[in-house]
Design a protein around this motif. Sequence first.
Motif, short mmCIF file in Angstrom:
data_model
loop_
_atom_site.label_atom_id
_atom_site.label_comp_id
_atom_site.label_asym_id
_atom_site.label_seq_id
_atom_site.Cartn_x
_atom_site.Cartn_y
_atom_site.Cartn_z
N ILE A 1 0.81 -1.17 0.02
CA ILE A 1 0.03 -0.05 -0.07
C ILE A 1 0.72 1.17 0.04
CG2 ILE A 1 -1.85 1.17 1.18
CD1 ILE A 1 -2.76 -1.41 2.28
N LYS A 2 0.44 2.09 -0.67
CA LYS A 2 1.37 3.33 -0.97
C LYS A 2 0.58 4.76 -0.13
CE LYS A 2 1.75 1.54 -4.87
NZ LYS A 2 1.30 1.55 -6.22
N CYS A 3 1.21 5.62 0.30
CA CYS A 3 0.82 6.48 1.26
C CYS A 3 -0.64 7.04 1.09
CB CYS A 3 1.68 7.56 1.41
SG CYS A 3 3.51 7.23 1.58
N GLN A 4 -0.70 7.52 -0.40
CA GLN A 4 -1.85 8.45 -0.72
C GLN A 4 -3.28 7.24 -0.82
OE1 GLN A 4 -0.48 11.78 -3.62
NE2 GLN A 4 0.91 9.95 -3.51
N THR A 5 -2.80 5.99 -0.72
CA THR A 5 -4.04 5.27 -0.76
C THR A 5 -4.98 5.53 0.19
OG1 THR A 5 -2.64 3.24 -1.88
CG2 THR A 5 -4.80 2.71 -1.20
N CYS A 6 -4.43 5.66 1.46
CA CYS A 6 -5.26 5.82 2.72
C CYS A 6 -5.46 7.27 2.99
CB CYS A 6 -4.68 5.16 3.72
SG CYS A 6 -4.50 3.20 3.64
N HIS A 7 -4.31 8.02 2.84
CA HIS A 7 -4.29 9.34 3.37
C HIS A 7 -4.82 10.54 2.22
CE1 HIS A 7 -2.22 8.35 6.84
NE2 HIS A 7 -1.12 7.63 6.18
N GLY A 8 -4.95 9.96 0.92
CA GLY A 8 -5.63 10.69 0.12
C GLY A 8 -4.52 11.57 -0.72
N PRO A 9 -5.04 12.31 -1.66
CA PRO A 9 -4.02 12.90 -2.56
C PRO A 9 -3.45 14.09 -1.93
CG PRO A 9 -6.27 13.89 -2.94
CD PRO A 9 -6.51 12.66 -2.27
N GLY A 10 -1.88 13.83 -2.05
CA GLY A 10 -1.00 14.63 -1.34
C GLY A 10 -0.12 15.97 -1.88
N TYR A 11 -0.59 16.07 -3.31
CA TYR A 11 0.16 17.03 -3.81
C TYR A 11 0.22 18.42 -3.23
CZ TYR A 11 2.24 19.88 -7.59
OH TYR A 11 3.10 20.86 -8.39
N LYS A 12 -0.86 18.80 -2.94
CA LYS A 12 -0.93 20.22 -2.17
C LYS A 12 -0.26 20.36 -0.77
CE LYS A 12 -5.32 22.37 -3.51
NZ LYS A 12 -6.53 22.74 -3.21
N HIS A 13 -0.40 19.19 -0.18
CA HIS A 13 0.32 19.01 1.27
C HIS A 13 1.76 19.11 1.19
CE1 HIS A 13 0.65 17.26 5.27
NE2 HIS A 13 1.71 16.79 4.87
N ASN A 14 2.24 18.38 0.17
CA ASN A 14 3.69 18.16 -0.06
C ASN A 14 4.18 19.53 -0.64
OD1 ASN A 14 2.95 15.59 0.78
ND2 ASN A 14 3.85 14.48 -1.15
N LYS A 15 3.60 20.09 -1.40
CA LYS A 15 4.01 21.40 -2.18
C LYS A 15 4.06 22.39 -0.92
CE LYS A 15 5.04 23.12 -5.83
NZ LYS A 15 6.28 22.55 -6.60
N TYR A 16 3.11 22.31 -0.05
CA TYR A 16 3.13 23.49 1.10
C TYR A 16 4.13 23.39 2.02
CZ TYR A 16 1.35 25.63 5.66
OH TYR A 16 1.55 26.28 6.62
N TYR A 17 4.65 22.16 2.36
CA TYR A 17 5.83 21.81 3.01
C TYR A 17 7.22 21.98 2.38
CZ TYR A 17 3.40 20.94 7.20
OH TYR A 17 2.37 21.01 8.56
N GLU A 18 7.20 21.97 0.99
CA GLU A 18 8.33 22.19 0.16
C GLU A 18 8.52 23.64 0.35
OE1 GLU A 18 8.11 20.31 -3.44
OE2 GLU A 18 9.46 21.78 -4.33
N LEU A 19 7.33 24.47 0.12
CA LEU A 19 7.35 25.96 0.39
C LEU A 19 7.91 26.41 1.65
CD1 LEU A 19 4.67 26.93 -2.12
CD2 LEU A 19 6.96 26.96 -2.69
#
Lengths: 188, 274
Positions: free
Chosen positions: A77-95
């Motif tokens: 199982i990959k992270c986003q299968t349970c935690h949902g789409p994470g592009y925004k989350h990851n982008k937020y922390y990248e910034l």
Amino acid sequence: MPQQVTRLILVFAIFIGIFYTVRSYFVPESWGEFGHYRGNAIREIAALETKYADIKTCIECHKENAGLLAEGEHASIKCQTCHGPGYKHNKYYELQGKSNTPDSASMSTEITDTSVSTENTDTSIQKHKSTTPEEFRLRTPDDRKFCLNCHELNSGRPEKAIKQIDVTDHYNMKKKCIKCHPPHAPNS
Amino acid sequence: MPSSACTQFLTWFTMNTEKDKNKTRRDFFKVSATVVTGIAINSVFVKPSMVQAENEKENIKIPDFDKWYGFGIDIDKCIGCGNCAKACKIENDVSQEPFYFRSWVEYYVIKDDETIKIESPNGGIDGFKQSVPPDEIEKSFFVPKTCNHCAKSPCEQVCPVGATFLSPEGVVLVDKKYCIGCGYCVQSCPYGCRYISPITHTVDKCTMCYHRLKKGLPPACVEACPTGARIHGDLHDKEGELVKFMKEHNCRVLKPHLNTKPKLHYNSLNEKVI
């Protein structure tokens, strides 16, 4: 040259000229670049934004949980299968920079529901969650229904592919599954 | 005669420019030269799409003529959780209403009396409940479905305006700016993979997450599958995951007799699946 031929040539030339002018106006810019379609259509589709992030960007910050997951029964199982789409989350922390990310060493559990008073509840992840703006927060599902979406006994599920439980006779139906089976390392 | 005309023009030009004391003829030539050079450089070097330039930095070609993408689905691993259908809707902004799906899961139940019950409540997004008592079931399984990205796709052939096309990578795409929403392709698809979007009123279908592929990511359904039942890869890459999957398993495609050359390869596909 007879006059009628000259006129005919002139008429043809005008028609051909009009045809090409009109054609150049109606045919889109990149038509026929790769085939019978607009070449730019491909580029436009390729430029769409993603919602599901690259899993590498999840692991960058959440090393501890990713490590647990890789060793356990839920490894496929990959992270986003349970935690949902994470592009925004990851982008937020990248910034934001890495300073605001959870301390990976103390993120051994992921139970975040504040209503559950348990010794497993980790303050670090809660802090991380509370400081994340709601828009960028990821879901941490902990209800039975979510687990049973995959694990409920069903004739269609291949027995080898997944452990299934009969909800009518499984131990303590009122308890949340994750109290006994931590989702990142559900081996117990 | 031409020289006198030229002189006349220059005299007129000088007179006109003299009104504006700040500008000289030299200034005019300077500005003209800059504008002409600028236009020339712009037309030669700047491509219509800046997107292309952006992606080329990462060595990803749009389109890539060396790739030939396909899907593999292992029915032995599919648990019918519906995460693929859910992820597809999120990733591609598909209407959340039921009946609009780019990717969905069907639940097949073959009963003892040889009748077949096929279910797909909300495309499987909310999960499945066993509706037939276990003692009546002979065999049951889940079949995830999506666009087959046919190499000889009927949908592409019937499109009257060239809005549907097979990309050089073997992905069947829709140009939404060019689609007139006539619905011929919806009727022609033997796999029922197309629909008219209630949002754009143009046809919509699986793009194999083309925008993700071009960022080096797998399609959303593959990313969301918890058991690895979905495999995406390049059929030209002989060492690749998809080709390996097809070598190790006896794969079948849907409706091979239609000669559409689908690229969605199923392992353990029951003959009753339509």
